[in-house]
Design a protein around this motif. Structure first.
Motif, PDB file in Angstrom:
ATOM      1  N   ILE A  25      43.526 110.503  29.563  1.00 13.99           N
ATOM      2  CA  ILE A  25      43.232 109.072  29.538  1.00 13.99           C
ATOM      3  C   ILE A  25      44.418 108.316  28.959  1.00 13.99           C
ATOM      4  N   ARG A  26      44.652 107.114  29.465  1.00 15.80           N
ATOM      5  CA  ARG A  26      45.698 106.254  28.916  1.00 15.80           C
ATOM      6  C   ARG A  26      45.219 105.650  27.597  1.00 15.80           C
ATOM      7  N   PRO A  27      45.926 105.872  26.491  1.00 16.73           N
ATOM      8  CA  PRO A  27      45.508 105.310  25.194  1.00 16.73           C
ATOM      9  C   PRO A  27      45.584 103.785  25.176  1.00 16.73           C
ATOM     10  N   TYR A  28      44.839 103.167  24.252  1.00 15.97           N
ATOM     11  CA  TYR A  28      44.904 101.723  24.071  1.00 15.97           C
ATOM     12  C   TYR A  28      46.297 101.301  23.612  1.00 15.97           C
ATOM     13  N   GLU A  29      46.854 102.016  22.628  1.00 17.50           N
ATOM     14  CA  GLU A  29      48.172 101.676  22.090  1.00 17.50           C
ATOM     15  C   GLU A  29      49.225 102.619  22.655  1.00 17.50           C
ATOM     16  N   ASN A  30      50.340 102.073  23.102  1.00 14.46           N
ATOM     17  CA  ASN A  30      51.417 102.860  23.676  1.00 14.46           C
ATOM     18  C   ASN A  30      52.389 103.250  22.562  1.00 14.46           C
ATOM     19  N   PHE A  31      52.068 104.328  21.871  1.00 12.57           N
ATOM     20  CA  PHE A  31      52.851 104.722  20.700  1.00 12.57           C
ATOM     21  C   PHE A  31      54.238 105.234  21.071  1.00 12.57           C
ATOM     22  N   THR A  32      54.396 105.792  22.267  1.00 16.60           N
ATOM     23  CA  THR A  32      55.708 106.326  22.642  1.00 16.60           C
ATOM     24  C   THR A  32      56.739 105.225  22.812  1.00 16.60           C
ATOM     25  N   VAL A  33      56.283 104.000  23.078  1.00 14.57           N
ATOM     26  CA  VAL A  33      57.187 102.859  23.163  1.00 14.57           C
ATOM     27  C   VAL A  33      57.216 102.098  21.846  1.00 14.57           C
ATOM     28  N   ALA A  34      56.068 101.999  21.176  1.00 18.79           N
ATOM     29  CA  ALA A  34      55.967 101.182  19.967  1.00 18.79           C
ATOM     30  C   ALA A  34      56.704 101.784  18.772  1.00 18.79           C
ATOM     31  N   THR A  35      56.914 103.092  18.789  1.00 27.73           N
ATOM     32  CA  THR A  35      57.513 103.771  17.639  1.00 27.73           C
ATOM     33  C   THR A  35      59.020 103.929  17.814  1.00 27.73           C
ATOM     34  N   GLY A  36      59.780 103.550  16.783  1.00 27.72           N
ATOM     35  CA  GLY A  36      61.226 103.680  16.836  1.00 27.72           C
ATOM     36  C   GLY A  36      61.667 105.129  16.975  1.00 27.72           C
ATOM     37  N   TRP A  37      62.499 105.406  17.957  1.00 30.92           N
ATOM     38  CA  TRP A  37      62.926 106.778  18.197  1.00 30.92           C
ATOM     39  C   TRP A  37      63.753 107.347  17.050  1.00 30.92           C
ATOM     40  N   GLU A  38      64.389 106.475  16.268  1.00 29.05           N
ATOM     41  CA  GLU A  38      65.229 106.979  15.180  1.00 29.05           C
ATOM     42  C   GLU A  38      64.410 107.594  14.060  1.00 29.05           C
ATOM     43  N   ASP A  39      63.084 107.345  14.041  1.00 29.68           N
ATOM     44  CA  ASP A  39      62.234 107.814  12.946  1.00 29.68           C
ATOM     45  C   ASP A  39      61.347 108.992  13.326  1.00 29.68           C
ATOM     46  N   LEU A  40      61.469 109.532  14.513  1.00 28.88           N
ATOM     47  CA  LEU A  40      60.525 110.540  14.987  1.00 28.88           C
ATOM     48  C   LEU A  40      60.508 111.794  14.124  1.00 28.88           C
ATOM     49  N   ASP A  41      61.645 112.187  13.596  1.00 29.75           N
ATOM     50  CA  ASP A  41      61.702 113.408  12.787  1.00 29.75           C
ATOM     51  C   ASP A  41      61.001 113.252  11.442  1.00 29.75           C
ATOM     52  N   GLN A  42      60.699 112.028  11.045  1.00 30.84           N
ATOM     53  CA  GLN A  42      59.995 111.796   9.781  1.00 30.84           C
ATOM     54  C   GLN A  42      58.480 111.861   9.945  1.00 30.84           C
ATOM     55  N   ILE A  43      57.998 111.869  11.180  1.00 32.56           N
ATOM     56  CA  ILE A  43      56.569 111.852  11.451  1.00 32.56           C
ATOM     57  C   ILE A  43      56.047 113.292  11.534  1.00 32.56           C
ATOM     58  N   PRO A  44      54.914 113.594  10.897  1.00 31.16           N
ATOM     59  CA  PRO A  44      54.350 114.950  10.998  1.00 31.16           C
ATOM     60  C   PRO A  44      54.182 115.383  12.450  1.00 31.16           C
ATOM     61  N   LYS A  45      54.484 116.640  12.740  1.00 28.35           N
ATOM     62  CA  LYS A  45      54.465 117.117  14.121  1.00 28.35           C
ATOM     63  C   LYS A  45      53.085 116.970  14.756  1.00 28.35           C
ATOM     64  N   ARG A  46      52.026 117.195  13.968  1.00 27.69           N
ATOM     65  CA  ARG A  46      50.673 117.074  14.526  1.00 27.69           C
ATOM     66  C   ARG A  46      50.379 115.638  14.923  1.00 27.69           C
ATOM     67  N   LEU A  47      50.814 114.691  14.096  1.00 25.01           N
ATOM     68  CA  LEU A  47      50.618 113.284  14.411  1.00 25.01           C
ATOM     69  C   LEU A  47      51.463 112.886  15.619  1.00 25.01           C
ATOM     70  N   LEU A  48      52.684 113.409  15.692  1.00 20.82           N
ATOM     71  CA  LEU A  48      53.574 113.104  16.810  1.00 20.82           C
ATOM     72  C   LEU A  48      52.937 113.539  18.133  1.00 20.82           C
ATOM     73  N   ALA A  49      52.315 114.713  18.133  1.00 18.32           N
ATOM     74  CA  ALA A  49      51.641 115.199  19.337  1.00 18.32           C
ATOM     75  C   ALA A  49      50.475 114.288  19.710  1.00 18.32           C
TER      76      ALA A  49
END
Length: 302
Positions: A231-255
């Protein structure tokens, strides 16, 4: 999907069907409560420190320009006396612990299919004088008749005590069992009264709403919603989240945010979304260097 899996499909009343997953013994009672009532309250599963940190960040974000509804809702559904800060994974790491709590994920593992996603994750700060929200189901945008497949799960995390007067989430127990002919009535609703740090967990076929705030205080909370992996989520997190910060986000949350795949769904140029981001970053850097070189070349000709 293996057709044999379809034989395990469970129908709950006349309202909801789903493919049950692993029933972890540690949450068996909570699962049974959800099956019967459509929701369950998980009292005080977050620590005071986690709640205090979230509230401190909420104060900071609301004091700054943090999205179109951070000063107040834009329509009756958002709530004109309600502040919302969307796209929390892009705003602060103080909220990371809330979508990936072990108890919530174990419940999701039973009700949702593997590789389920985070659909919505934002704050809901209901101020004094707010009117009751319209009664709704969280799958209301999907025009399928009941009994319909379970599309997702909703949770509300209390950052303040939820009371009968400060806008606690209201819900109709058992309404996940209803067919399309049964209409919701506010007289049938109860308030999800619970202390700060608690969660009300519910199927998105359950009729519910934000409550009326007749108190003098705020009702701060987080809404964390999950959806099936297809299903398409309500919020588009892959666009809304800055790519420079991805390594700071827990892997489970990132998935959960969509930087993952389900079977073949969600890939980027044949790669995982995370690898796709690195590919795009590399191309952007190369593009930026080329633009600078062209600017310098143009300047030298003057």
């Amino acid at each position: 999907m293996n057709r044999a899996n379809l034989n395990t499909r469970m129908q709950i009343g006349k309202g909801t069907t789903f493919l049950p997953g692993k029933k972890d013994p540690s949450v068996a009672k909570q699962i049974d409560h959800v099956l019967e009532h459509g929701y369950v309250i998980l009292p005080s599963i977050f620590t005071k420190t986690e709640v205090d940190n979230a509230n401190a960040e909420l104060e900071r974000l609301e004091a700054s320009v943090s999205g179109p509804a951070s000063k107040g809702g834009r329509n009756a559904f958002e709530g004109f006396q309600t502040k919302r800060v969307y796209s929390l994974p892009d705003k602060s790491r103080a909220f990371d612990c809330f979508p990936i709590h072990d108890t919530i994920l174990k419940l999701n593992d039973y009700f949702l299919q593997p590789s389920y996603l985070l659909s919505s994750f934002h704050t809901v700060d209901i101020g004094p004088g707010e009117k009751p929200q319209g009664i709704h189901t969280d799958d209301g945008l999907i025009p399928l008749p009941r009994p319909r497949p379970l599309m997702g799960i909703g949770t509300m995390v209390s950052l303040d005590d939820f009371t009968a007067t400060n806008g606690a989430t209201t819900l109709i127990p058992g309404s996940h069992l209803w067919d399309d002919h049964q209409e919701p009535n506010r007289d049938a609703m109860i308030s999800a009264i619970m202390p700060a740090g608690s969660v009300v967990y519910f199927l998105n076929t359950l009729w519910h709403s934000g409550g009326e705030n007749t108190s003098n205080g705020r009702r701060r909370s987080l809404t964390v919603q999950y959806c099936q992996p297809w299903i398409r989520p309500y919020e588009n997190f892959t666009v809304a989240t800055g790519w420079e910060d991805l390594d700071q986000i827990p892997k489970r949350l990132l998935a959960l945010m969509g930087f993952s795949t389900h079977e073949f769904m969600g890939y980027v140029d044949g790669r995982s979304p995370r690898a796709g981001v690195e590919m795009r970053k590399k191309r952007l850097i190369e593009w930026g260097i080329k633009q600078e070189e062209e600017k310098k070349g143009g300047s030298s000709k003057l």
